[in-house]
Design a protein around this motif. Sequence first.
Motif, PDB file in Angstrom:
ATOM      1  N   LEU A 252       0.804  -1.221   0.000  1.00 47.73           N
ATOM      2  CA  LEU A 252       0.000   0.000   0.000  1.00 47.73           C
ATOM      3  C   LEU A 252       0.840   1.277   0.000  1.00 47.73           C
ATOM      4  CD1 LEU A 252      -2.804  -1.139   2.469  1.00 47.73           C
ATOM      5  CD2 LEU A 252      -3.111  -0.572   0.052  1.00 47.73           C
ATOM      6  N   GLN A 253       2.135   1.140   0.189  1.00 54.94           N
ATOM      7  CA  GLN A 253       3.009   2.310   0.095  1.00 54.94           C
ATOM      8  C   GLN A 253       3.309   2.681  -1.360  1.00 54.94           C
ATOM      9  OE1 GLN A 253       3.390   3.641   3.090  1.00 54.94           O
ATOM     10  NE2 GLN A 253       2.463   1.764   3.922  1.00 54.94           N
ATOM     11  N   ASN A 254       3.029   1.754  -2.287  1.00 59.56           N
ATOM     12  CA  ASN A 254       3.472   1.956  -3.670  1.00 59.56           C
ATOM     13  C   ASN A 254       2.295   2.144  -4.622  1.00 59.56           C
ATOM     14  OD1 ASN A 254       4.955   2.108  -5.997  1.00 59.56           O
ATOM     15  ND2 ASN A 254       6.197   0.301  -5.589  1.00 59.56           N
ATOM     16  N   THR A 255       1.575   3.222  -4.444  1.00 56.20           N
ATOM     17  CA  THR A 255       0.441   3.510  -5.318  1.00 56.20           C
ATOM     18  C   THR A 255       0.891   3.843  -6.739  1.00 56.20           C
ATOM     19  OG1 THR A 255       0.462   5.814  -4.581  1.00 56.20           O
ATOM     20  CG2 THR A 255      -1.022   4.309  -3.427  1.00 56.20           C
ATOM     21  N   ALA A 260       0.359   2.674 -12.502  1.00 55.40           N
ATOM     22  CA  ALA A 260       1.007   2.401 -13.794  1.00 55.40           C
ATOM     23  C   ALA A 260       0.481   1.093 -14.375  1.00 55.40           C
ATOM     24  CB  ALA A 260       2.524   2.349 -13.625  1.00 55.40           C
ATOM     25  N   TRP A 261       0.329   0.079 -13.516  1.00 56.26           N
ATOM     26  CA  TRP A 261      -0.220  -1.194 -13.984  1.00 56.26           C
ATOM     27  C   TRP A 261      -1.653  -1.026 -14.486  1.00 56.26           C
ATOM     28  CZ3 TRP A 261       1.949  -4.096  -9.181  1.00 56.26           C
ATOM     29  CH2 TRP A 261       3.217  -4.618  -9.481  1.00 56.26           C
ATOM     30  N   ILE A 262      -2.445  -0.242 -13.776  1.00 54.74           N
ATOM     31  CA  ILE A 262      -3.833  -0.022 -14.180  1.00 54.74           C
ATOM     32  C   ILE A 262      -3.885   0.595 -15.575  1.00 54.74           C
ATOM     33  CG2 ILE A 262      -5.926   1.316 -13.708  1.00 54.74           C
ATOM     34  CD1 ILE A 262      -5.234   1.011 -10.701  1.00 54.74           C
ATOM     35  N   LYS A 263      -3.064   1.607 -15.820  1.00 55.67           N
ATOM     36  CA  LYS A 263      -3.026   2.244 -17.140  1.00 55.67           C
ATOM     37  C   LYS A 263      -2.646   1.248 -18.222  1.00 55.67           C
ATOM     38  CE  LYS A 263      -1.970   6.939 -15.538  1.00 55.67           C
ATOM     39  NZ  LYS A 263      -0.966   8.030 -15.515  1.00 55.67           N
ATOM     40  N   GLU A 264      -1.687   0.368 -17.909  1.00 55.97           N
ATOM     41  CA  GLU A 264      -1.254  -0.619 -18.903  1.00 55.97           C
ATOM     42  C   GLU A 264      -2.355  -1.643 -19.165  1.00 55.97           C
ATOM     43  OE1 GLU A 264       2.666  -3.248 -20.074  1.00 55.97           O
ATOM     44  OE2 GLU A 264       2.468  -2.515 -18.026  1.00 55.97           O
ATOM     45  N   VAL A 265      -3.053  -2.053 -18.115  1.00 52.64           N
ATOM     46  CA  VAL A 265      -4.168  -2.989 -18.290  1.00 52.64           C
ATOM     47  C   VAL A 265      -5.239  -2.386 -19.189  1.00 52.64           C
ATOM     48  CG1 VAL A 265      -6.115  -4.089 -17.114  1.00 52.64           C
ATOM     49  CG2 VAL A 265      -3.822  -4.280 -16.154  1.00 52.64           C
TER      50      VAL A 265
END
Length: 348
Positions: A252-255, A260-265
């Motif tokens: 949870l520290q690494n939003t 970035a993963w969400i954008k790629e998905v």
Amino acid sequence: MFDINNILRENIKNLKPYSSARDEFQGEASVYLDANENAFGSPLDTAYNRYPDPLQFQVKKRLSEIKGVPPRNIFLGNGSDEAIDILFRSFCNPVADNVILVPPTYGMYEVSANINDVQIKKVNLTDDYQLNMEGIAEAIDAHTKMIFICSPNNPTGNSINRDDIETLLTNFKGLVVVDEAYINFSRQKSFIQELTEYANLVVLQTLSKAWGLAGLRVGMAFASEEIIEVMNKVKPPYNINEASQQLALQALQNTTQVNAWIKEVLAERDKLVLELRNFEFVLDIYPSDANFILVKTTDAKGIYNYLVQHGIIVRDRSKVELCEGSLRFTIGTPKENVILINTLKNFK
């Protein structure tokens, strides 16, 4: 007007919850001799000999910062499935009460209802996968305690009309449970921001999807303080283990990475849709706000078996009502998606 006491089971109202050693002392000390733990440690490098925080305060504190709601409005469960089960056990009297489900939808609502011997009233979604509001209104009776709505919906991928959900929240005297497992991939805003507006709202989310922590089994429920208090009273004392709490807090520290993963998905989802439209066996691709797409085909079973033979596993949803002939494709990595498309090019 919603009143939690009107739907809460009598035995739960009077339930005295189990009081663990960590419930009775929540401060810091140098010597712990209260919980019958192994004081010498464990065979592992990390000290797992001590019981975890039963209310997962540090994880909730970080979630509070991310979600914008106080920790007292957050429940953590062993996956969202535990939160679903606890809602049934808290608010539905076996045999006597019922809940409304809106198929096609997530299957655990029905399983949990059956486990708890709670009657199910099904009101199918419309042909465009939206709520049948008239049907739901007719299905509600004096013993209807909860309505479950998955949005974005699984397996269809679409978001449910927000105005319809708000209409239910305003007029229904029981709980409206909005399952937002896929909300991170959606253009719609979360219902979490409406908690102060609707006392009968429960929002479910998870760290299994966008956060990539399916193996840790950490689900979330967001609701009024009085609903969260009931859920904490019913849950097992140490339902989230120490390893899951530590690793979830670390993640949870690494939003930035997750965003970035969400954008790629989402980019891969758009590319996959364009590629799949080129195949003659694809009849329709339904709009998706999730990390998967539902695809109607001419031969769902044949395509599924063909992909299995080539080491590619998708989900056959062809036997689900309103999803006849359809397969569900999770959005993979760019490499996995290329393998999928290239394999499908050779399907006869």
